[in-house]
Design a protein around this motif. Sequence first.
Motif, PDB file in Angstrom:
ATOM      1  N   ARG A   1       0.881  -1.207  -0.008  1.00 55.81           N
ATOM      2  CA  ARG A   1       0.030   0.071   0.019  1.00 55.81           C
ATOM      3  C   ARG A   1       0.812   1.387  -0.046  1.00 55.81           C
ATOM      4  O   ARG A   1       1.828   1.412   0.723  1.00 55.81           O
ATOM      5  CB  ARG A   1      -0.816  -0.103   1.133  1.00 55.81           C
ATOM      6  CG  ARG A   1      -1.749  -1.084   1.434  1.00 55.81           C
ATOM      7  CD  ARG A   1      -3.228  -1.055   0.461  1.00 55.81           C
ATOM      8  NE  ARG A   1      -3.849  -2.101   0.789  1.00 55.81           N
ATOM      9  CZ  ARG A   1      -3.832  -3.237  -0.059  1.00 55.81           C
ATOM     10  NH1 ARG A   1      -2.810  -3.698  -0.648  1.00 55.81           N
ATOM     11  NH2 ARG A   1      -4.774  -4.332   0.412  1.00 55.81           N
ATOM     12  N   LEU A   2       0.329   2.410  -0.545  1.00 59.08           N
ATOM     13  CA  LEU A   2       1.133   3.729  -0.698  1.00 59.08           C
ATOM     14  C   LEU A   2       0.014   4.697  -0.360  1.00 59.08           C
ATOM     15  O   LEU A   2      -1.253   4.643  -0.567  1.00 59.08           O
ATOM     16  CB  LEU A   2       1.487   4.098  -2.165  1.00 59.08           C
ATOM     17  CG  LEU A   2       2.059   5.544  -1.967  1.00 59.08           C
ATOM     18  CD1 LEU A   2       3.283   5.163  -3.254  1.00 59.08           C
ATOM     19  CD2 LEU A   2       1.419   6.410  -2.426  1.00 59.08           C
ATOM     20  N   TYR A   3       0.371   5.379   0.802  1.00 57.28           N
ATOM     21  CA  TYR A   3      -0.434   6.478   1.259  1.00 57.28           C
ATOM     22  C   TYR A   3       0.029   7.712   1.211  1.00 57.28           C
ATOM     23  O   TYR A   3       1.511   7.953   1.193  1.00 57.28           O
ATOM     24  CB  TYR A   3      -0.604   6.277   2.786  1.00 57.28           C
ATOM     25  CG  TYR A   3      -1.426   4.790   3.059  1.00 57.28           C
ATOM     26  CD1 TYR A   3      -2.765   4.773   3.362  1.00 57.28           C
ATOM     27  CD2 TYR A   3      -0.544   3.519   3.438  1.00 57.28           C
ATOM     28  CE1 TYR A   3      -3.311   3.531   3.756  1.00 57.28           C
ATOM     29  CE2 TYR A   3      -1.194   2.496   3.547  1.00 57.28           C
ATOM     30  CZ  TYR A   3      -2.430   2.538   3.701  1.00 57.28           C
ATOM     31  OH  TYR A   3      -3.145   1.087   4.191  1.00 57.28           O
ATOM     32  N   SER A   4      -0.565   8.688   1.130  1.00 64.51           N
ATOM     33  CA  SER A   4      -0.094  10.183   1.131  1.00 64.51           C
ATOM     34  C   SER A   4      -0.770  10.882   2.318  1.00 64.51           C
ATOM     35  O   SER A   4      -1.812  10.753   2.597  1.00 64.51           O
ATOM     36  CB  SER A   4      -0.237  10.885  -0.103  1.00 64.51           C
ATOM     37  OG  SER A   4      -1.421  11.403  -0.464  1.00 64.51           O
ATOM     38  N   SER A   5       0.016  11.925   2.756  1.00 66.43           N
ATOM     39  CA  SER A   5      -0.530  12.865   3.594  1.00 66.43           C
ATOM     40  C   SER A   5      -0.140  14.255   3.239  1.00 66.43           C
ATOM     41  O   SER A   5       0.858  14.418   2.653  1.00 66.43           O
ATOM     42  CB  SER A   5       0.262  12.929   5.212  1.00 66.43           C
ATOM     43  OG  SER A   5      -0.168  13.518   6.269  1.00 66.43           O
ATOM     44  N   HIS A   6      -1.107  15.083   3.540  1.00 63.83           N
ATOM     45  CA  HIS A   6      -0.876  16.513   3.070  1.00 63.83           C
ATOM     46  C   HIS A   6      -0.975  17.676   4.301  1.00 63.83           C
ATOM     47  O   HIS A   6      -1.400  18.896   3.814  1.00 63.83           O
ATOM     48  CB  HIS A   6      -1.729  16.961   1.755  1.00 63.83           C
ATOM     49  CG  HIS A   6      -1.745  15.801   0.887  1.00 63.83           C
ATOM     50  ND1 HIS A   6      -0.426  16.009   0.080  1.00 63.83           N
ATOM     51  CD2 HIS A   6      -2.337  14.770   0.293  1.00 63.83           C
ATOM     52  CE1 HIS A   6      -0.844  14.762  -0.900  1.00 63.83           C
ATOM     53  NE2 HIS A   6      -1.756  14.348  -0.507  1.00 63.83           N
ATOM     54  N   ASP A   7      -1.084  16.735   5.554  1.00 65.87           N
ATOM     55  CA  ASP A   7      -0.854  17.899   6.801  1.00 65.87           C
ATOM     56  C   ASP A   7       0.239  17.508   7.647  1.00 65.87           C
ATOM     57  O   ASP A   7      -0.125  17.200   8.662  1.00 65.87           O
ATOM     58  CB  ASP A   7      -2.016  17.797   7.449  1.00 65.87           C
ATOM     59  CG  ASP A   7      -2.702  16.376   7.633  1.00 65.87           C
ATOM     60  OD1 ASP A   7      -1.878  15.399   7.571  1.00 65.87           O
ATOM     61  OD2 ASP A   7      -3.989  16.188   8.036  1.00 65.87           O
ATOM     62  N   ALA A   8       1.380  17.242   6.724  1.00 61.86           N
ATOM     63  CA  ALA A   8       2.810  16.927   7.687  1.00 61.86           C
ATOM     64  C   ALA A   8       2.434  15.724   8.533  1.00 61.86           C
ATOM     65  O   ALA A   8       3.187  15.548   9.436  1.00 61.86           O
ATOM     66  CB  ALA A   8       3.120  18.097   8.410  1.00 61.86           C
ATOM     67  N   GLY A   9       1.746  14.553   7.809  1.00 65.55           N
ATOM     68  CA  GLY A   9       1.901  13.312   8.750  1.00 65.55           C
ATOM     69  C   GLY A   9       0.429  13.133   9.663  1.00 65.55           C
ATOM     70  O   GLY A   9       0.521  12.340  10.241  1.00 65.55           O
ATOM     71  N   GLU A  10      -0.421  14.154   9.708  1.00 66.27           N
ATOM     72  CA  GLU A  10      -1.235  13.944  10.874  1.00 66.27           C
ATOM     73  C   GLU A  10      -2.316  12.998  10.472  1.00 66.27           C
ATOM     74  O   GLU A  10      -2.765  12.184  11.223  1.00 66.27           O
ATOM     75  CB  GLU A  10      -1.912  15.203  11.079  1.00 66.27           C
ATOM     76  CG  GLU A  10      -0.939  16.065  11.924  1.00 66.27           C
ATOM     77  CD  GLU A  10      -1.832  17.247  12.446  1.00 66.27           C
ATOM     78  OE1 GLU A  10      -3.060  17.314  12.558  1.00 66.27           O
ATOM     79  OE2 GLU A  10      -1.187  18.472  12.443  1.00 66.27           O
ATOM     80  N   THR A  11      -2.845  13.098   9.136  1.00 62.83           N
ATOM     81  CA  THR A  11      -3.638  11.905   8.513  1.00 62.83           C
ATOM     82  C   THR A  11      -3.237  11.458   7.156  1.00 62.83           C
ATOM     83  O   THR A  11      -2.347  12.134   6.423  1.00 62.83           O
ATOM     84  CB  THR A  11      -5.112  12.870   8.209  1.00 62.83           C
ATOM     85  OG1 THR A  11      -4.644  13.755   7.355  1.00 62.83           O
ATOM     86  CG2 THR A  11      -5.521  13.257   9.616  1.00 62.83           C
ATOM     87  N   TRP A  12      -3.781  10.476   6.980  1.00 63.39           N
ATOM     88  CA  TRP A  12      -3.184   9.442   5.562  1.00 63.39           C
ATOM     89  C   TRP A  12      -4.178   8.969   4.958  1.00 63.39           C
ATOM     90  O   TRP A  12      -5.265   8.553   5.365  1.00 63.39           O
ATOM     91  CB  TRP A  12      -2.165   8.285   6.048  1.00 63.39           C
ATOM     92  CG  TRP A  12      -0.892   8.705   6.820  1.00 63.39           C
ATOM     93  CD1 TRP A  12      -0.898   8.994   8.215  1.00 63.39           C
ATOM     94  CD2 TRP A  12       0.327   9.090   6.280  1.00 63.39           C
ATOM     95  NE1 TRP A  12       0.282   9.466   8.178  1.00 63.39           N
ATOM     96  CE2 TRP A  12       1.196   9.565   7.302  1.00 63.39           C
ATOM     97  CE3 TRP A  12       0.913   9.050   4.958  1.00 63.39           C
ATOM     98  CZ2 TRP A  12       2.585  10.094   7.126  1.00 63.39           C
ATOM     99  CZ3 TRP A  12       2.213   9.752   4.859  1.00 63.39           C
ATOM    100  CH2 TRP A  12       2.845   9.888   5.712  1.00 63.39           C
ATOM    101  N   THR A  13      -3.955   9.006   3.342  1.00 64.74           N
ATOM    102  CA  THR A  13      -5.129   8.516   2.725  1.00 64.74           C
ATOM    103  C   THR A  13      -4.500   7.669   1.581  1.00 64.74           C
ATOM    104  O   THR A  13      -3.430   7.840   1.139  1.00 64.74           O
ATOM    105  CB  THR A  13      -5.573   9.637   1.705  1.00 64.74           C
ATOM    106  OG1 THR A  13      -5.997  10.494   2.538  1.00 64.74           O
ATOM    107  CG2 THR A  13      -6.643   9.292   0.742  1.00 64.74           C
ATOM    108  N   HIS A  14      -5.230   6.531   1.511  1.00 66.67           N
ATOM    109  CA  HIS A  14      -4.801   5.332   0.719  1.00 66.67           C
ATOM    110  C   HIS A  14      -4.835   5.816  -0.809  1.00 66.67           C
ATOM    111  O   HIS A  14      -5.689   6.410  -1.313  1.00 66.67           O
ATOM    112  CB  HIS A  14      -5.589   3.973   0.709  1.00 66.67           C
ATOM    113  CG  HIS A  14      -5.208   2.801  -0.143  1.00 66.67           C
ATOM    114  ND1 HIS A  14      -6.119   2.310  -0.844  1.00 66.67           N
ATOM    115  CD2 HIS A  14      -3.983   2.667  -0.768  1.00 66.67           C
ATOM    116  CE1 HIS A  14      -5.702   1.298  -1.495  1.00 66.67           C
ATOM    117  NE2 HIS A  14      -4.215   1.673  -1.656  1.00 66.67           N
TER     118      HIS A  14
END
Length: 377
Positions: free
Chosen positions: A81-94
């Motif tokens: 799985r690859l996830y990205s976060s766009h709030d400096a690691g607070e939340t992640w989306t697959h």
Amino acid sequence: MSGRIDEGVATDVADSQPVVPTVFDTFSEVGRIPSPDDPRLIRRLSTGRFRSLVRPFVGDVTTASVFRVSVSDWIVTVGPRLYSSHDAGETWTHRLDLPPSSGPMGVLPSAFCRTDERVYLGEYPLGTEVPRVLASSDGGRSWETACRLPRARHVHAVQVDPFTGDIWVTTGDADSECAIGRLRNGPGTDGEPTFERVGGGDQTWRAVELAFTPTAVLWGMDCGYASRNRLYRLDRDALDADGNATPVTVGATDNSVYYAATVESGGEYWVAFATAVETGRDRTAPDRETAGTNTARVVVASSESDYNDWYDVVRFERRTRIADAIPGVPSANAYVYLASHSRNGLLVNPFNTDTANGRVLVVSPTRLASLTDGRSG
């Protein structure tokens, strides 16, 4: 002294703290990386929520690779799985599914790089899937295939050459799968860029991470079953019109070489390589027991010697676990991750080691210079 490693300057972490001080001793939690379920029992036990129970038996197992794209944009790979976060690691989306057979970390820490326009990531399947180099132009939200590598088992590294801007790729692991090359803007399949080999076809070209200097590209062999893993220098002015060249042997280590870094100080360039302690069998090229010692080391050489004189600056013993005494039960490897810092010098991060496990140490430019001029660091 050509091609030697001077072990006389080597020090254990325990007695080198004044020279190699610890930095970043404490960390604060920002968020939690998702841990997807894995159908393989041993993978679930060693990387999931039960890993704290398994760790005393097999050791620390790498579980994720985290990459910083910008202050707010982060990417993480965990298994397939690859996830990205766009709030400096607070939340992640697959965002993306990687090959089902991907290792626990998803991809290797060396298999990610960024340019001004895109980020690149190289897949690490352990099965029969064809690995790809992936690219994203929006911080990891969406991905496309930059290049397919049907002749490789998996990608070890995707790196930007800071002196030319080229994207370099390394692959393994059987002789025919080993290659070092660059992505080129030629017409590949369906318009994809092509992978132009600089060399390949045997264990000489089985490298994980490359080190770049103004005059050369350097690497060490990642061959777990070799009694000695050679260190190579590929001179830039030796590349022919087709990009091919023969590397020069500049040294050797007992264990396979994984990670690399280049430190510049006062016009001098230092190249650092970290060896790993691998356990079990090397199942790919060919199926043989791993060789080497139980010691992971960081060795360095400078441009002053054309990278021929290597110094052993720090070493770590792999942490012994119960599984080591049980035939057929896998135990964890020991690694040393490296990075360079414009002011502090060489950052060293050992993993699954008896001492300094998980800590970040720094070898200052002064300490590096002292190896050749007799000064104390």
